[in-house]
Structures are given as structure tokens and as C-alpha cells.
Design a protein around this motif. Structure first.
Motif, PDB file in Angstrom:
ATOM      1  N   GLY A  17       0.811  -1.221   0.000  1.00 37.58           N
ATOM      2  CA  GLY A  17       0.000   0.000   0.000  1.00 37.58           C
ATOM      3  C   GLY A  17       0.843   1.268   0.000  1.00 37.58           C
ATOM      4  N   ILE A  20       3.337   0.796  -4.069  1.00 35.82           N
ATOM      5  CA  ILE A  20       2.565   0.995  -5.311  1.00 35.82           C
ATOM      6  C   ILE A  20       2.328   2.491  -5.584  1.00 35.82           C
ATOM      7  CG2 ILE A  20       0.303   0.576  -6.393  1.00 35.82           C
ATOM      8  CD1 ILE A  20       0.389  -2.262  -5.177  1.00 35.82           C
ATOM      9  N   ARG A 260       0.521  -4.318 -11.591  1.00 34.98           N
ATOM     10  CA  ARG A 260       0.781  -3.283 -10.587  1.00 34.98           C
ATOM     11  C   ARG A 260       1.121  -3.920  -9.239  1.00 34.98           C
ATOM     12  NH1 ARG A 260      -2.948   0.175  -8.231  1.00 34.98           N
ATOM     13  NH2 ARG A 260      -2.052   2.228  -7.828  1.00 34.98           N
ATOM     14  N   SER A 287     -12.066  -7.571  -2.376  1.00 33.40           N
ATOM     15  CA  SER A 287     -10.649  -7.702  -2.031  1.00 33.40           C
ATOM     16  C   SER A 287     -10.394  -7.044  -0.689  1.00 33.40           C
ATOM     17  CB  SER A 287      -9.762  -7.042  -3.088  1.00 33.40           C
ATOM     18  OG  SER A 287      -8.441  -6.918  -2.587  1.00 33.40           O
ATOM     19  N   GLY A 289      -7.195  -6.249   0.168  1.00 38.14           N
ATOM     20  CA  GLY A 289      -5.874  -5.640   0.068  1.00 38.14           C
ATOM     21  C   GLY A 289      -4.753  -6.642   0.241  1.00 38.14           C
ATOM     22  N   SER A 290      -3.590  -6.132   0.623  1.00 39.43           N
ATOM     23  CA  SER A 290      -2.393  -6.990   0.644  1.00 39.43           C
ATOM     24  C   SER A 290      -2.124  -7.607   2.013  1.00 39.43           C
ATOM     25  CB  SER A 290      -1.170  -6.179   0.204  1.00 39.43           C
ATOM     26  OG  SER A 290      -0.887  -5.162   1.143  1.00 39.43           O
ATOM     27  N   ILE A 291      -2.657  -7.041   3.080  1.00 43.07           N
ATOM     28  CA  ILE A 291      -2.263  -7.501   4.415  1.00 43.07           C
ATOM     29  C   ILE A 291      -3.404  -8.163   5.185  1.00 43.07           C
ATOM     30  CG2 ILE A 291      -1.353  -6.759   6.664  1.00 43.07           C
ATOM     31  CD1 ILE A 291       0.172  -4.569   5.121  1.00 43.07           C
ATOM     32  N   GLY A 348      -5.034 -15.335  -4.683  1.00 38.21           N
ATOM     33  CA  GLY A 348      -3.768 -14.629  -4.482  1.00 38.21           C
ATOM     34  C   GLY A 348      -3.883 -13.188  -4.962  1.00 38.21           C
ATOM     35  N   TRP A 349      -2.881 -12.749  -5.726  1.00 31.52           N
ATOM     36  CA  TRP A 349      -2.794 -11.341  -6.151  1.00 31.52           C
ATOM     37  C   TRP A 349      -3.645 -11.115  -7.403  1.00 31.52           C
ATOM     38  CZ3 TRP A 349      -1.067  -7.397  -3.449  1.00 31.52           C
ATOM     39  CH2 TRP A 349      -0.813  -6.184  -4.072  1.00 31.52           C
ATOM     40  N   ALA A 350      -4.557 -10.176  -7.312  1.00 29.34           N
ATOM     41  CA  ALA A 350      -5.449  -9.892  -8.445  1.00 29.34           C
ATOM     42  C   ALA A 350      -5.001  -8.615  -9.159  1.00 29.34           C
ATOM     43  CB  ALA A 350      -6.879  -9.704  -7.934  1.00 29.34           C
ATOM     44  N   GLN A 352      -5.984  -5.630  -9.695  1.00 34.12           N
ATOM     45  CA  GLN A 352      -7.124  -4.887  -9.140  1.00 34.12           C
ATOM     46  C   GLN A 352      -7.614  -3.730 -10.011  1.00 34.12           C
ATOM     47  OE1 GLN A 352      -7.730  -4.753  -5.020  1.00 34.12           O
ATOM     48  NE2 GLN A 352      -7.805  -2.546  -4.902  1.00 34.12           N
ATOM     49  N   GLY A 369      -8.497   0.049   2.468  1.00 34.28           N
ATOM     50  CA  GLY A 369      -7.136   0.580   2.394  1.00 34.28           C
ATOM     51  C   GLY A 369      -7.225   1.865   1.579  1.00 34.28           C
ATOM     52  N   TRP A 370      -6.318   2.811   1.834  1.00 36.26           N
ATOM     53  CA  TRP A 370      -6.485   4.106   1.166  1.00 36.26           C
ATOM     54  C   TRP A 370      -6.307   3.986  -0.350  1.00 36.26           C
ATOM     55  CZ3 TRP A 370      -9.290   7.979   1.332  1.00 36.26           C
ATOM     56  CH2 TRP A 370      -9.004   9.162   0.652  1.00 36.26           C
ATOM     57  N   ASN A 371      -5.422   3.100  -0.800  1.00 42.73           N
ATOM     58  CA  ASN A 371      -5.262   2.940  -2.253  1.00 42.73           C
ATOM     59  C   ASN A 371      -6.505   2.332  -2.871  1.00 42.73           C
ATOM     60  OD1 ASN A 371      -2.290   3.680  -2.756  1.00 42.73           O
ATOM     61  ND2 ASN A 371      -2.230   2.326  -0.980  1.00 42.73           N
ATOM     62  N   ALA A 372      -7.040   1.300  -2.216  1.00 41.24           N
ATOM     63  CA  ALA A 372      -8.272   0.688  -2.726  1.00 41.24           C
ATOM     64  C   ALA A 372      -9.385   1.739  -2.774  1.00 41.24           C
ATOM     65  CB  ALA A 372      -8.683  -0.480  -1.833  1.00 41.24           C
ATOM     66  N   GLU A 375      -8.811   3.970  -5.654  1.00 45.80           N
ATOM     67  CA  GLU A 375      -9.042   3.238  -6.913  1.00 45.80           C
ATOM     68  C   GLU A 375     -10.546   3.105  -7.169  1.00 45.80           C
ATOM     69  OE1 GLU A 375      -6.629  -0.202  -6.058  1.00 45.80           O
ATOM     70  OE2 GLU A 375      -4.823   1.007  -6.094  1.00 45.80           O
TER      71      GLU A 375
END
Ligand code: UDP
Length: 529
Positions: A17, A20, A260, A287, A289-291, A348-350, A352, A369-372, A375
């Protein structure tokens, strides 16, 4: 100095986060002329190399530089270099100690460069860059990756002694003082970064490095957060630029979007064809996010709710990679088979942004998450909000209460505060069914929400276009950094090919002579402060 002569060094935090948006920022700065180097560790460099190579193919002068991650010296396993690789939460203190340990190699790296970088932009969670910049006389800007809403709320709660008053009571309710909008919550849902036992020194370092920075960047835009950005800039007394949403930097580049932050665990083309076969705005994307990882029982409730909703969905279910109970739910208990006609699972990783930019996607169940969040806003997709921890509860408030483009899932607590007997379940399958129906609703409320979301997306896009607020802020930042570099190199006797701020402004095609003069005056003020 001409913008093309400038060199920016970007130092992201080693978490998805944060890296990226920093790589996005590198593209944006390079598109204005300067050369940009993103400095990170080998695992993270490998993940982001395709994005950087894509930028290079587009003619942008962005490159990656690597410093070894000193994790093993602090008791971390070899190869653990990103927050999303952390399976044992007790390792976080060591993880941050290791990150702080990059200071010395950073200083050696910069000293060995043929020419001093004109500006270092460090993630706010990398305060250890401050001493390096001070000793080398390099202008230093701090990049914030959460929302301005969150930054201001946490700042005001600390400043007005609210955290001290409630002490260890995570659940005592309070209103955020001196805040532009009504905001009620508790420490559990308004906790600042590094506001945990064991990282007190790190928290002090973060605050000190921000207070002494030459300026602040926030990944947001004035259309959604102007009032919070301005209040925060005033509170900190630092020049502040809102330069986002940075994700817009890859919207025109299909490969950059698809890869990305990491190589996707599914072929992006396959997802696009799957979405092509669905009606506009009919699909829910899910989703966390990553964590954030949902406990298996909560995953099972979500799965049952999605099944009962009858809606098509794409679910980035990273829990399926390591959690045997989740794998059993999907495979042995037949969930994937039962929903195969309308549910696509990404284990796993999409990709997004590829998914969110597809017209078939009409809702986003997000951990906020702020990026999500940015987006979702950038693509005009209304959100079903399911925050897990940290700043995510603030993004939920912004989406639902301030912007009117979200529906709450009903989560009340960070995952770690959920009582053990609940086994991690906060939202039942029935709740899921109900809130999904509310978000994807075709009635007047859903239509109004969708129309507000589309309007915000247009504003986000306008902010990033020439003359837009974020575009202008970024150019202003570059001119300012150029002038600071010139002043500092004078003071520190560094060699630089610096000529003048006016030529940078002229090359950028922004600063009128009077605008550049104003920047010169601002820069002089900042150097004195
Ligand atoms: N992301 C992605 N694919 C995934 C999960 C996440 O591309 O499967 C990206 C997402 O688009 C966002 C970033 O990873 O840019 C995650 O940042 P965010 O602030 O949303 O959440 P965090 O992972 O920091 O909790």
C-alpha cells in the motif's frame, strides 16, 4: 534548474500500500521531466520491475535501485522484505527495526552517487531518512499514503489530549475535536500508525521527521479532501501538496495496470473476457488488500452470503493460499464448483485496477485501504466497506458519511479486538446478503449513489489533467524542490548543475515569473524555519 536536470530519489515503505503509490508517483514526476530513482530492497524491486520497465518503454526516466534488506541481522527470515509476507505478527517490531537499519546503506549509496539527488521523497513511515538527508544537505519531502482525513483526525486527537484521556480504553467513545466534519469513534477505530506498545521510539521518529520535513505530499485530491489537506497543512505548518490519486498514472497502460505491485496470480486477459460477458455494473469485486486476512469462519460466512446474493462476483481470496480451512471450503465443500457460473476466484494477487476499470464492475467490497479507496473513487465504483484496522475505519467514514458513495458492511471492530468466542466473525452470511443487495440496488438510492460515484470519478480525473489541482500541486512541488536543491547545494557546497528555479518553472510551462518568485520566497522561508 531545468526540470530535466533534476533527480528525485524516492524511498517507499516496504509494504504494498506504500510502494505501489510511490512507483505511481515516480511515473508522474518523470512525466514532468525529472529523472526518478525508486530505492527499495531486492524482493520489492523484483515485484515492481515490470512497472518501472513499462514506464521506461513509455519514455519516462524512472529506474530502480536496490539496497539489501537487513532483516536477518534483526532475526527475520531471509527473503522476508515486505509487510505482506509477515505470517507471524509478533515479528513486526523486528521488521521495523530492520527497516530503520537501512539508514546506513542509504547514506553510503547516496555518497557514492556521482551527483547528489536534488530531492528525496520518503514515505512518512521511513523517518530514518531524515538524518541521512540532514547530513548530506538533501531536501527531504514526506509522502503520506493514508487519507488526509485520517492524518488530521489522529493529529487532532493527540493534540487535544483525547488519547491521553481515554488511556488504555480502546472502546471509549469520543468526537474528534476541531474537525471539519462530525466524526465519532474510539481509539480502536482511530488509532494512528505506530500507536502500539513496543514501537514508541519509531512513533517519535515519525513525528519528528514530519515536523522537520521540507514539505508534505498526500496521495489525495482536493475535490474529496481539500478541507482536510488544508487543515493538516496549517496544523503542521508545512507546505503540503495533494498529488493524487496517483493510481491514475497507469490508467493508459494495460500492462502496468495488470502487473501493478506484483505479478497477478491469474491471467488478466482471462478476467477481462469473463467480465466482458457480464452486463454493465452487475459484478461485485471483493478484495481485502495486501495484508488483512479474514479468519476462516468469517470467510465461510462471506462465501455463504455471496452465494445467497445471487450476484456475479470476482473475489481476490488470498486466504486460499495458506489457510487450509479456506481451501477446504472452496474445494472439498464445493463452494467454487457451486458458484462457477457467476463467481470467479483469484487465489492470491489480483490485477485490481484492471478489474475496477471494467464497466461490468458495479460494486467493490473493500477493506478500505487508502489505495483501494482511491481506486474505487477513480473508477466511479460504489464501495461496500469492510475495514480491518489502522486508517481503514477513517476511509470508511469518508466514503460513507462524507462522500456518500459507500454502504457499511457493519464491521465495528478491528480484527484484533474481536472477542475470541466470536472466532473472528463480525458479519454473518445474512448480513452479507443484505448489504450486497443494498449496494447493488437498482432503486433510487442505489442510482443516486452510483451517480455521485461517477461524478467523483470525473473530478478525480480532472484533478490529474493539465491545469487540475493535483497536476498543478505536483508541478509546484517540483519547482519548490528545485529551488530548495539550489539553496541547499549553495549552503552545503555540493556540486550541482543547478541554474535557476525560473528555468524549471519555464520548462514545466507553469510558473509565471511572479509565481516562480513566490515559490522562491516560500522556499527561502522554509529554509529558515
Ligand atoms: N492490490 C492488487 N491486487 C491484490 C491486492 C491489492 O493490485 O490482489 C493493490 C491495490 O490495488 C492497492 C494496493 O495493492 O493499490 C493495496 O493498498 P491498500 O492501501 O488498498 O491496502 P493495504 O494492502 O495497504 O492494506
Amino acid at each position: 534548474m531545468a526540470a530535466s536536470e533534476l533527480h528525485f530519489l524516492l524511498v517507499p515503505l516496504v509494504a504494498q500500500g506504500h510502494i505501489i503509490p510511490m512507483v505511481d508517483l515516480a511515473r508522474l514526476i518523470a512525466a514532468r521531466g525529472p529523472r526518478v530513482t525508486v530505492l527499495t530492497t531486492p524482493v520489492n524491486a523484483a515485484r515492481n520491475r515490470p512497472a518501472v520497465e513499462g514506464a521506461a518503454r513509455a519514455g519516462l526516466r524512472v529506474d530502480l535501485a536496490e539496497l539489501p534488506f537487513p532483516g536477518p541481522r534483526f532475526g527475520l527470515p531471509e527473503g522476508l522484505e515486505n509487510a505482506d509476507q509477515m505470517v507471524d505478527q509478533t515479528l513486526y517490531v523486528k521488521f521495523f527495526q530492520a527497516i530503520w537499519g537501512i539508514a546506513e546503506p542509504l547514506e553510503e549509496y547516496v555518497r557514492a552517487l556521482p551527483r547528489r539527488p536534488d530531492c528525496l521523497i520518503a514515505d512518512s513511515c521511513n523517518p530514518w531518512t531524515a538524518d541521512v538527508c540532514a547530513s548530506l544537505g538533501i531536501p527531504r519531502l514526506v509522502m503520506h499514503c493514508p487519507s488526509a482525513y485520517f492524518l488530521l483526525a489522529v493529529h487532532n486527537l493527540a493534540k487535544h489530549g483525547v488519547y491521553d484521556r481515554v488511556g488504555a480504553d480502546d472502546m471509549e467513545e469520543f468526537e474528534v475535536p476541531d474537525f471539519p466534519v462530525p466524526a465519532v469513534g474510539n481509539t480502536a477505530t482511530f488509532r494512528g500508525f505506530f500507536q502500539w506498545p513496543g514501537v514508541e521510539k519509531e512513533q517519535r521518529d515519525v513525528l519528528d521527521a514530519e515536523a522537520t520535513a521540507d514539505g508534505l505530499l498526500v496521495n489525495t485530491f482536493r475535490g474529496i479532501e481539500g478541507v482536510f489537506v488544508d487543515a493538516y497543512a496549517t496544523a503542521l505548518g508545512r507546505r503540503t501538496w495533494a498529488v493524487g490519486p496517483t493510481c491514475a498514472s497507469s490508467f493508459d497502460d494495460a500492462d502496468a495496470k495488470a502487473g501493478r505491485g506484483n505479478r497477478a496470480d491469474v491471467d488478466a486477459g482471462h478476467i477481462v473476457s469473463w467480465l466482458d460477458a457480464r452486463p454493465p455494473a452487475s459484478v461485485l469485486y471483493i478484495s481485502f488488500g495486501s495484508i488483512a486476512k479474514l479468519p476462516a469462519k468469517q470467510v465461510a460466512e462471506l462465501a455463504r452470503g455471496l452465494e445467497a446474493s445471487g450476484r456475479p462476483f470476482v473475489w481476490a481470496i488470498k486466504e486460499a493460499k495458506a489457510d487450509a480451512a479456506v481451501q477446504a471450503l472452496l474445494d472439498d465443500e464445493g463452494f467454487e464448483e457451486r458458484v462457477k457460473d457467476r463467481g470467479l476466484l483469484v487465489r492470491g494477487w489480483a490485477p485490481q485496477v484492471t478489474i475496477l476499470s471494467h464497466p461490468a464492475v458495479g460494486g467493490f467490497l473493500t477493506h478500505c485501504g487508502w489505495n483501494a479507496t482511491l481506486e474505487a473513487i477513480s473508477h466511479g465504483v460504489p464501495a461496500l466497506t469492510w475495514p480491518n484496522f489502522a486508517d481503514q475505519f477513517c476511509s470508511e467514514r469518508l466514503l460513507v458519511d462524507v462522500l456518500g458513495v459507500g454502504v457499511r458492511s457493519g464491521v465495528k471492530l478491528p480484527v484484533m479486538n474481536v472477542p475470541a468466542e466470536a472466532e473472528g466473525v463480525q458479519i454473518t452470511s445474512g448480513d452479507v446478503e443484505k448489504v450486497v443487495a443494498e449496494l447493488m440496488d437498482d432503486g433510487p438510492e442505489g442510482a443516486a449513489r452510483r451517480s455521485r460515484a461517477k461524478k467523483l470519478a470525473a473530478e478525480a480525473s480532472a484533478a490529474m489533467e493539465e491545469g487540475g489541482s493535483s497536476y498543478t500541486d505536483l508541478e509546484d512541488m517540483i519547482c519548490y524542490a528545485s529551488e530548495l536543491s539550489r539553496t541547499r547545494s549553495h549552503e552545503c557546497g555540493w556540486s550541482t548543475s543547478s541554474t535557476s528555479l525560473l528555468s524549471a518553472a519555464a520548462e514545466l510551462g507553469v510558473g509565471s515569473k511572479s509565481g516562480a518568485k513566490k515559490m522562491e520566497a516560500d522556499a527561502a522561508l522554509s529554509v529558515q524555519s
